[in-house]
Design a protein around this motif. Structure first.
Motif, PDB file in Angstrom:
ATOM      1  N   UNK A  96      48.113  26.081  43.698  1.00  9.41           N
ATOM      2  CA  UNK A  96      48.386  27.096  42.663  1.00  9.41           C
ATOM      3  C   UNK A  96      49.501  26.712  41.706  1.00  9.41           C
ATOM      4  N   UNK A  97      50.361  25.738  42.073  1.00 12.19           N
ATOM      5  CA  UNK A  97      51.505  25.400  41.240  1.00 12.19           C
ATOM      6  C   UNK A  97      51.243  24.247  40.274  1.00 12.19           C
ATOM      7  N   UNK A  98      50.024  23.746  40.252  1.00 13.74           N
ATOM      8  CA  UNK A  98      49.712  22.690  39.286  1.00 13.74           C
ATOM      9  C   UNK A  98      49.829  23.255  37.870  1.00 13.74           C
ATOM     10  N   UNK A  99      50.102  22.394  36.916  1.00 16.28           N
ATOM     11  CA  UNK A  99      50.293  22.846  35.546  1.00 16.28           C
ATOM     12  C   UNK A  99      49.065  23.577  35.019  1.00 16.28           C
ATOM     13  N   UNK A 100      47.887  23.054  35.328  1.00 14.44           N
ATOM     14  CA  UNK A 100      46.642  23.666  34.860  1.00 14.44           C
ATOM     15  C   UNK A 100      46.491  25.074  35.443  1.00 14.44           C
ATOM     16  N   UNK A 101      46.771  25.205  36.726  1.00 10.32           N
ATOM     17  CA  UNK A 101      46.603  26.509  37.369  1.00 10.32           C
ATOM     18  C   UNK A 101      47.679  27.511  36.948  1.00 10.32           C
ATOM     19  N   UNK A 102      48.871  27.017  36.626  1.00  5.78           N
ATOM     20  CA  UNK A 102      49.908  27.901  36.108  1.00  5.78           C
ATOM     21  C   UNK A 102      49.506  28.473  34.752  1.00  5.78           C
ATOM     22  N   UNK A 139      46.343  28.903  33.814  1.00  6.00           N
ATOM     23  CA  UNK A 139      45.288  29.864  34.125  1.00  6.00           C
ATOM     24  C   UNK A 139      45.884  31.191  34.597  1.00  6.00           C
ATOM     25  N   UNK A 140      46.913  31.100  35.435  1.00  9.70           N
ATOM     26  CA  UNK A 140      47.547  32.302  35.965  1.00  9.70           C
ATOM     27  C   UNK A 140      48.210  33.112  34.848  1.00  9.70           C
ATOM     28  N   UNK A 141      48.905  32.428  33.955  1.00  7.41           N
ATOM     29  CA  UNK A 141      49.575  33.127  32.859  1.00  7.41           C
ATOM     30  C   UNK A 141      48.554  33.760  31.921  1.00  7.41           C
ATOM     31  N   UNK A 142      47.448  33.059  31.711  1.00 10.20           N
ATOM     32  CA  UNK A 142      46.397  33.624  30.864  1.00 10.20           C
ATOM     33  C   UNK A 142      45.805  34.888  31.471  1.00 10.20           C
ATOM     34  N   UNK A 143      45.580  34.868  32.790  1.00  6.89           N
ATOM     35  CA  UNK A 143      45.047  36.044  33.489  1.00  6.89           C
ATOM     36  C   UNK A 143      46.046  37.198  33.448  1.00  6.89           C
ATOM     37  N   UNK A 144      47.331  36.870  33.581  1.00  2.00           N
ATOM     38  CA  UNK A 144      48.376  37.899  33.539  1.00  2.00           C
ATOM     39  C   UNK A 144      48.475  38.512  32.148  1.00  2.00           C
ATOM     40  N   UNK A 145      48.348  37.680  31.112  1.00  2.00           N
ATOM     41  CA  UNK A 145      48.390  38.184  29.735  1.00  2.00           C
ATOM     42  C   UNK A 145      47.224  39.140  29.466  1.00  2.00           C
ATOM     43  N   UNK A 146      46.047  38.777  29.976  1.00  2.00           N
ATOM     44  CA  UNK A 146      44.870  39.629  29.798  1.00  2.00           C
ATOM     45  C   UNK A 146      45.047  40.957  30.531  1.00  2.00           C
ATOM     46  N   UNK A 147      45.599  40.894  31.730  1.00  2.00           N
ATOM     47  CA  UNK A 147      45.837  42.106  32.516  1.00  2.00           C
ATOM     48  C   UNK A 147      46.878  42.981  31.828  1.00  2.00           C
ATOM     49  N   UNK A 148      47.882  42.374  31.253  1.00  2.00           N
ATOM     50  CA  UNK A 148      48.921  43.110  30.526  1.00  2.00           C
ATOM     51  C   UNK A 148      48.323  43.869  29.345  1.00  2.00           C
ATOM     52  N   UNK A 149      47.435  43.210  28.602  1.00  2.00           N
ATOM     53  CA  UNK A 149      46.774  43.866  27.473  1.00  2.00           C
ATOM     54  C   UNK A 149      45.921  45.041  27.951  1.00  2.00           C
ATOM     55  N   UNK A 150      45.250  44.862  29.088  1.00  2.00           N
ATOM     56  CA  UNK A 150      44.413  45.929  29.643  1.00  2.00           C
ATOM     57  C   UNK A 150      45.260  47.156  29.983  1.00  2.00           C
ATOM     58  N   UNK A 186      53.362  44.002  36.820  1.00  2.00           N
ATOM     59  CA  UNK A 186      51.994  43.499  36.936  1.00  2.00           C
ATOM     60  C   UNK A 186      51.946  42.218  37.759  1.00  2.00           C
ATOM     61  N   UNK A 187      50.871  42.103  38.542  1.00  2.26           N
ATOM     62  CA  UNK A 187      50.665  40.907  39.352  1.00  2.26           C
ATOM     63  C   UNK A 187      49.189  40.503  39.327  1.00  2.26           C
ATOM     64  N   UNK A 188      48.974  39.190  39.465  1.00  2.00           N
ATOM     65  CA  UNK A 188      47.619  38.651  39.559  1.00  2.00           C
ATOM     66  C   UNK A 188      47.464  37.971  40.915  1.00  2.00           C
ATOM     67  N   UNK A 189      46.375  38.326  41.607  1.00  2.00           N
ATOM     68  CA  UNK A 189      46.029  37.650  42.850  1.00  2.00           C
ATOM     69  C   UNK A 189      44.764  36.828  42.631  1.00  2.00           C
ATOM     70  N   UNK A 190      44.519  35.896  43.534  1.00  2.00           N
ATOM     71  CA  UNK A 190      43.360  35.017  43.386  1.00  2.00           C
ATOM     72  C   UNK A 190      42.570  34.987  44.697  1.00  2.00           C
ATOM     73  N   UNK A 191      41.243  34.937  44.550  1.00  2.00           N
ATOM     74  CA  UNK A 191      40.401  34.794  45.731  1.00  2.00           C
ATOM     75  C   UNK A 191      39.740  36.096  46.132  1.00  2.00           C
ATOM     76  N   UNK A 192      39.710  36.359  47.440  1.00  2.00           N
ATOM     77  CA  UNK A 192      39.059  37.539  47.987  1.00  2.00           C
ATOM     78  C   UNK A 192      39.970  38.770  47.873  1.00  2.00           C
ATOM     79  N   UNK A 193      39.406  39.875  47.406  1.00  2.00           N
ATOM     80  CA  UNK A 193      40.199  41.086  47.165  1.00  2.00           C
ATOM     81  C   UNK A 193      40.858  41.582  48.444  1.00  2.00           C
ATOM     82  N   UNK A 194      40.085  41.687  49.512  1.00  2.00           N
ATOM     83  CA  UNK A 194      40.610  42.218  50.765  1.00  2.00           C
ATOM     84  C   UNK A 194      41.721  41.334  51.300  1.00  2.00           C
ATOM     85  N   UNK A 195      41.483  40.026  51.312  1.00  2.00           N
ATOM     86  CA  UNK A 195      42.498  39.095  51.811  1.00  2.00           C
ATOM     87  C   UNK A 195      43.777  39.175  50.978  1.00  2.00           C
ATOM     88  N   UNK A 196      43.611  39.326  49.664  1.00  2.00           N
ATOM     89  CA  UNK A 196      44.779  39.408  48.784  1.00  2.00           C
ATOM     90  C   UNK A 196      45.590  40.678  49.074  1.00  2.00           C
TER      91      UNK A 196
END
Length: 289
Positions: A52-58, A60-71, A86-96
């Motif tokens: 999750x800490x790779x530059x590409x995934x960071x 992606x995470x910021x983009x998802x957070x920005x979209x959630x913020x707008x929502x 606001x927070x973004x989780x990844x993967x299975x909803x229940x597990x998160x």
């Protein structure tokens, strides 16, 4: 509790249902004078979860957070208040949700229970699993039946269960929402109500709550040709309660389940919010309320 985060977690999907869930979550938040963490969970490939800490995934995470913020901003039609994070989780909803309940330090988390397959993408089985496996209490709400006040809280009790956690939360919600507590127990044996162990146990709880300044009464339901959960649900509907606080328990040492049919039927059988007290939270201090 020795430590209080004064925080709630709410799962908010980014759809029309999510807007309704958010409205209910904010009613609870404001009534309790707490802060709230809003969580959306994005499906992802395993490569994201493993790194999750790779530059590409960071990115992606910021983009998802920005979209959630707008929502959320669009739902509120204003800027986001300081008590909403606001927070973004990844993967299975229940597990998160279960992972957040273990690591997040929340007082409880909130999920929607409406319909068998709702806008939250959680089935009845999913919700039962969340309640059973959560490390903190869970509040289930029904977005299709919003509440704007909670004047009466029903607390079903069983003589075999401990009461300390329920007493804490019953006191907490009653004081914050200026509610009355109604202790209910279903009696399936032919005995005078006031001579039953259920009544004696409920009366002790009533005394403890009244000593803490909470208005409280006791109702013993005679169960004849029906199951206990049916009697409780009928009472909740007839009484027009605003909320239920119920204790989960270890149903089986072999399966590890903490909720059985009774708790599941109460959660899904009524449209009002149901607060399930379980998890591993300890050190409840009534003086912190």
């Amino acid at each position: 509790m020795k430590y209080r985060s004064n925080s709630i977690l709410a799962y908010i999907p980014q759809n029309r249902d999510g807007k309704s869930i958010l409205k209910q979550a904010l009613f609870i938040t404001n009534a309790l004078s707490m802060r709230i963490f809003l969580l959306d969970v994005i499906k992802s490939r395993s490569v994201f979860l493993h790194n999750p800490k790779s530059k590409r995934n960071q990115i992606l995470h910021q983009g998802a957070l920005n979209k959630f913020t707008d929502f959320v901003k669009n739902c509120l039609d204003s800027k986001i208040p300081d008590n909403i994070i606001l927070r973004i989780g990844w993967g299975n909803i229940i597990n998160a949700l279960i992972e957040e309940s273990e690591l997040g330090g929340y007082e409880f988390y909130l999920i929607d229970k409406s319909k068998s397959k709702n806008g939250s993408q959680l089935s009845r089985t999913d919700i039962d699993k969340c309640v059973s496996k959560s490390y903190c209490p869970v509040l289930t709400i029904n977005k299709d039946y919003p509440v704007t006040e909670i004047k009466n809280i029903v607390v079903p009790i069983d003589i075999s269960q401990q009461t300390k956690k329920r007493l804490y939360w019953a006191t907490f919600f009653a004081k914050k929402m200026n509610s009355n507590i109604h202790i209910v127990s279903a009696l399936n044996i032919n005995i005078e109500e006031r001579k039953s162990l259920a009544y004696k146990n409920a009366s002790k709880i009533k005394t403890m709550l009244e000593e803490r300044g909470v208005a409280c009464d006791v109702k013993i339901l005679k169960v004849h040709d029906q199951e206990k959960h049916t009697a409780i649900l009928n009472y909740i509907q007839e009484f027009k309660a605003g909320m239920v606080i119920i204790r989960t328990h270890q149903e089986s040492r072999f399966t590890g389940k903490k909720i059985g049919k009774f708790v599941s039927e109460i959660i899904h059988g009524c449209t009002i919010p149901v607060f399930t007290v379980g998890g591993v939270t300890e050190d409840y201090d009534f003086n912190t309320i």
